[in-house]
Design a protein around this motif. Structure first.
Motif, PDB file in Angstrom:
ATOM      1  N   LEU A 179       0.844  -1.201   0.000  1.00  0.00           N
ATOM      2  CA  LEU A 179       0.000   0.000   0.000  1.00  0.00           C
ATOM      3  C   LEU A 179       0.877   1.248   0.000  1.00  0.00           C
ATOM      4  CD1 LEU A 179      -2.899   1.271   0.377  1.00  0.00           C
ATOM      5  CD2 LEU A 179      -2.255   1.509   2.773  1.00  0.00           C
ATOM      6  N   HIS A 180       0.613   2.129  -0.926  1.00  0.00           N
ATOM      7  CA  HIS A 180       1.286   3.422  -0.940  1.00  0.00           C
ATOM      8  C   HIS A 180       0.289   4.502  -0.580  1.00  0.00           C
ATOM      9  CE1 HIS A 180       4.241   1.491  -3.825  1.00  0.00           C
ATOM     10  NE2 HIS A 180       4.969   1.911  -2.822  1.00  0.00           N
ATOM     11  N   ILE A 181       0.682   5.384   0.300  1.00  0.00           N
ATOM     12  CA  ILE A 181      -0.146   6.563   0.557  1.00  0.00           C
ATOM     13  C   ILE A 181       0.427   7.679  -0.293  1.00  0.00           C
ATOM     14  CG2 ILE A 181      -0.999   8.184   2.289  1.00  0.00           C
ATOM     15  CD1 ILE A 181      -0.676   6.012   4.366  1.00  0.00           C
ATOM     16  N   LEU A 182      -0.371   8.143  -1.230  1.00  0.00           N
ATOM     17  CA  LEU A 182       0.085   9.175  -2.167  1.00  0.00           C
ATOM     18  C   LEU A 182      -0.607  10.502  -1.856  1.00  0.00           C
ATOM     19  CD1 LEU A 182      -0.100   7.143  -5.524  1.00  0.00           C
ATOM     20  CD2 LEU A 182       1.857   7.390  -3.984  1.00  0.00           C
ATOM     21  N   LYS A 183       0.114  11.572  -2.118  1.00  0.00           N
ATOM     22  CA  LYS A 183      -0.456  12.920  -1.929  1.00  0.00           C
ATOM     23  C   LYS A 183      -1.708  13.075  -2.787  1.00  0.00           C
ATOM     24  CE  LYS A 183       3.776  15.337  -1.091  1.00  0.00           C
ATOM     25  NZ  LYS A 183       4.930  15.680  -1.879  1.00  0.00           N
ATOM     26  N   ASP A 184      -2.601  13.928  -2.375  1.00  0.00           N
ATOM     27  CA  ASP A 184      -3.819  14.244  -3.123  1.00  0.00           C
ATOM     28  C   ASP A 184      -4.721  13.033  -3.342  1.00  0.00           C
ATOM     29  OD1 ASP A 184      -2.867  16.843  -3.379  1.00  0.00           O
ATOM     30  OD2 ASP A 184      -1.735  16.327  -5.190  1.00  0.00           O
ATOM     31  N   THR A 185      -4.707  12.098  -2.384  1.00  0.00           N
ATOM     32  CA  THR A 185      -5.666  10.995  -2.444  1.00  0.00           C
ATOM     33  C   THR A 185      -6.530  11.047  -1.181  1.00  0.00           C
ATOM     34  OG1 THR A 185      -4.158   9.466  -1.313  1.00  0.00           O
ATOM     35  CG2 THR A 185      -4.095   9.461  -3.733  1.00  0.00           C
ATOM     36  N   ARG A 186      -7.645  10.349  -1.236  1.00  0.00           N
ATOM     37  CA  ARG A 186      -8.513  10.302  -0.052  1.00  0.00           C
ATOM     38  C   ARG A 186      -7.835   9.550   1.084  1.00  0.00           C
ATOM     39  NH1 ARG A 186     -14.320   9.390  -2.896  1.00  0.00           N
ATOM     40  NH2 ARG A 186     -14.882   8.533  -0.889  1.00  0.00           N
ATOM     41  N   LEU A 187      -7.024   8.579   0.695  1.00  0.00           N
ATOM     42  CA  LEU A 187      -6.305   7.810   1.709  1.00  0.00           C
ATOM     43  C   LEU A 187      -5.343   8.716   2.480  1.00  0.00           C
ATOM     44  CD1 LEU A 187      -5.985   4.868   2.715  1.00  0.00           C
ATOM     45  CD2 LEU A 187      -4.010   4.684   1.218  1.00  0.00           C
ATOM     46  N   TYR A 188      -4.733   9.648   1.774  1.00  0.00           N
ATOM     47  CA  TYR A 188      -3.806  10.589   2.405  1.00  0.00           C
ATOM     48  C   TYR A 188      -4.552  11.427   3.445  1.00  0.00           C
ATOM     49  CZ  TYR A 188      -0.670  14.610   2.860  1.00  0.00           C
ATOM     50  OH  TYR A 188       0.122  15.606   3.350  1.00  0.00           O
ATOM     51  N   ASP A 189      -5.743  11.925   3.052  1.00  0.00           N
ATOM     52  CA  ASP A 189      -6.552  12.719   3.994  1.00  0.00           C
ATOM     53  C   ASP A 189      -6.924  11.877   5.211  1.00  0.00           C
ATOM     54  OD1 ASP A 189      -6.424  14.722   2.139  1.00  0.00           O
ATOM     55  OD2 ASP A 189      -8.401  14.327   1.270  1.00  0.00           O
ATOM     56  N   GLU A 190      -7.327  10.622   4.941  1.00  0.00           N
ATOM     57  CA  GLU A 190      -7.722   9.720   6.030  1.00  0.00           C
ATOM     58  C   GLU A 190      -6.540   9.508   6.980  1.00  0.00           C
ATOM     59  OE1 GLU A 190      -9.294   5.878   4.742  1.00  0.00           O
ATOM     60  OE2 GLU A 190      -8.938   5.048   6.734  1.00  0.00           O
ATOM     61  N   TYR A 191      -5.369   9.313   6.386  1.00  0.00           N
ATOM     62  CA  TYR A 191      -4.163   9.047   7.178  1.00  0.00           C
ATOM     63  C   TYR A 191      -3.773  10.271   8.011  1.00  0.00           C
ATOM     64  CZ  TYR A 191       0.574   7.616   8.321  1.00  0.00           C
ATOM     65  OH  TYR A 191       1.722   7.292   8.980  1.00  0.00           O
ATOM     66  N   GLN A 192      -3.938  11.463   7.437  1.00  0.00           N
ATOM     67  CA  GLN A 192      -3.626  12.702   8.162  1.00  0.00           C
ATOM     68  C   GLN A 192      -4.528  12.856   9.382  1.00  0.00           C
ATOM     69  OE1 GLN A 192      -0.742  13.880   6.850  1.00  0.00           O
ATOM     70  NE2 GLN A 192      -1.506  15.900   6.287  1.00  0.00           N
ATOM     71  N   GLU A 193      -5.831  12.553   9.156  1.00  0.00           N
ATOM     72  CA  GLU A 193      -6.804  12.738  10.242  1.00  0.00           C
ATOM     73  C   GLU A 193      -6.706  11.651  11.286  1.00  0.00           C
ATOM     74  OE1 GLU A 193     -10.755  13.026   8.490  1.00  0.00           O
ATOM     75  OE2 GLU A 193      -9.956  14.610   7.184  1.00  0.00           O
ATOM     76  N   ASN A 194      -6.444  10.442  10.793  1.00  0.00           N
ATOM     77  CA  ASN A 194      -6.493   9.284  11.683  1.00  0.00           C
ATOM     78  C   ASN A 194      -5.422   8.286  11.256  1.00  0.00           C
ATOM     79  OD1 ASN A 194      -7.420   7.431  13.477  1.00  0.00           O
ATOM     80  ND2 ASN A 194      -9.292   6.891  12.343  1.00  0.00           N
ATOM     81  N   PRO A 195      -4.158   8.517  11.643  1.00  0.00           N
ATOM     82  CA  PRO A 195      -3.071   7.665  11.143  1.00  0.00           C
ATOM     83  C   PRO A 195      -3.288   6.194  11.495  1.00  0.00           C
ATOM     84  CG  PRO A 195      -2.218   9.551  12.341  1.00  0.00           C
ATOM     85  CD  PRO A 195      -3.701   9.554  12.546  1.00  0.00           C
ATOM     86  N   PHE A 196      -3.014   5.330  10.541  1.00  0.00           N
ATOM     87  CA  PHE A 196      -3.132   3.883  10.785  1.00  0.00           C
ATOM     88  C   PHE A 196      -1.750   3.257  10.633  1.00  0.00           C
ATOM     89  CE2 PHE A 196      -4.582   5.068   6.533  1.00  0.00           C
ATOM     90  CZ  PHE A 196      -3.688   4.380   5.727  1.00  0.00           C
ATOM     91  N   HIS A 197      -1.677   1.977  10.967  1.00  0.00           N
ATOM     92  CA  HIS A 197      -0.376   1.296  10.984  1.00  0.00           C
ATOM     93  C   HIS A 197       0.225   1.190   9.581  1.00  0.00           C
ATOM     94  CE1 HIS A 197       2.805  -1.404  12.039  1.00  0.00           C
ATOM     95  NE2 HIS A 197       2.365  -2.317  11.183  1.00  0.00           N
ATOM     96  N   ILE A 198       1.494   1.561   9.473  1.00  0.00           N
ATOM     97  CA  ILE A 198       2.234   1.424   8.218  1.00  0.00           C
ATOM     98  C   ILE A 198       3.284   0.341   8.441  1.00  0.00           C
ATOM     99  CG2 ILE A 198       3.823   2.600   6.603  1.00  0.00           C
ATOM    100  CD1 ILE A 198       1.019   3.788   6.504  1.00  0.00           C
ATOM    101  N   MET A 199       3.294  -0.649   7.559  1.00  0.00           N
ATOM    102  CA  MET A 199       4.252  -1.735   7.746  1.00  0.00           C
ATOM    103  C   MET A 199       5.686  -1.259   7.533  1.00  0.00           C
ATOM    104  SD  MET A 199       2.684  -5.291   6.332  1.00  0.00           S
ATOM    105  CE  MET A 199       2.004  -4.797   4.783  1.00  0.00           C
TER     106      MET A 199
END
Ligand code: SF4
Length: 301
Positions: A221-241
């Protein structure tokens, strides 16, 4: 158990290394335009998960430009003997005007240097006439359909806004296999909220498909700028392997998969300018060295 990698399989069949040409069909995605969803899968960047693909229009020009990008790696092969996979990667490449796609895919597969036509799409976006076309094209040269499943877990599918259920994947898979098409499934490891066991369950499901799955792409999984996943991660960080953790998960996935499943990918290339996490994945050399060392030590290569 040794794994079968796609590069070795292609070398065995065609007697040379085969490179992919990244091409554009001009299709959009029903998960972006509101047909099945809006905004797309949360991890998908505006490039439609194909950020390296060419942006030009005519297929001849696209092929010419894509060849120019890979031909320096093929200096040992006579230019007239070079063989390629035509890869329509970005967005949903069976979702568009049928006549246009028929002409595009037919012209592409009939080019002498193209040995395989590979089409990335969604399992909810293949019409009856498209199934018939794919079956016909597959009689000319092999057609690969790449389906982005990512996970078998409906709760994760909902969280990433995939917008189709597992049953849709399964029905399309069975229909494609009935047409004799090679199917490659994409799985993302490290999706938000998923445990290692969740990821293994996805791989176990794919391992038990009947007829057996032809190929798999295991992607980090890559978290890329300007994606919804990025916003989600900023608001509520989840585990990154971490890299060791990813390697461990990868090895277990390979232990689960049947020997005949061809491994098309063991990680993934996030566009560096957009990559936020995992930052370690930007160092491709270290990643590949670590994975290859683990594969050797565990008897996979
Ligand atoms: S289906 Fe593919 S192109 Fe469409 S939003 Fe999801 S990842 Fe992006």
């Amino acid at each position: 158990m040794k794994i079968k990698t796609i590069s070795e399989e292609l070398k065995r069949i065609y007697g040379q290394k085969i490179y992919k040409l990244s091409l554009q069909s001009g299709c959009s995605c029903p998960n972006r335009d509101g047909t099945v969803g809006l905004g797309g899968c949360s991890f998908c960047s505006m490039g439609g998960s194909g950020d390296f693909a060419s942006k030009v229009d005519s297929i001849d020009k696209q092929i010419e430009e894509a060849r120019a990008r890979v031909d320096n790696k093929m200096s040992g092969v006579d230019p007239t003997e070079r063989k390629y996979i035509a890869y329509f990667q970005s967005f949903t490449n069976t979702y568009g005007d049928f006549q246009h796609l028929k002409e595009l895919f037919t012209a592409t597969i009939n080019r002498p240097e193209i040995v395989i036509l590979s089409i990335g799409t969604r399992p909810d976006s293949i019409t009856d006439e498209m199934f018939l076309l794919l079956e016909k094209l597959n009689k000319i040269k092999p057609v690969w359909i790449e389906l982005g499943l990512q996970t078998v877990h409906e709760r994760t599918a909902e969280r990433i806004n995939r917008c189709y259920p597992l049953s849709t994947f399964e029905n399309t898979y069975l229909r494609l296999k009935k047409c004799g098409i090679t199917v490659i499934t994409h799985v993302i490891l490290g999706l938000p909220g998923e445990t290692h066991e969740d990821m293994y369950e996805t791989v176990r499901y794919l391992s038990n498909l009947n007829p057996p799955l032809d190929g798999i792409k295991l992607q980090l999984l890559h978290i890329l700028k300007d994606t919804r996943l990025y916003d989600e991660y900023q608001e509520n960080p989840f585990h990154i392997m971490t890299l060791p953790e990813y390697t461990e998960v990868l090895l277990e996935c390979l232990r689960i998969l049947p020997e005949e499943t061809i491994i098309h990918r063991l990680t993934g290339d996030g566009p560096k300018k957009l990559l936020v996490e995992p930052s370690w994945s930007a160092n491709k050399k270290v990643v590949m060295n670590t994975i290859n060392k683990a594969l050797r030590e565990n008897g996979f290569i």
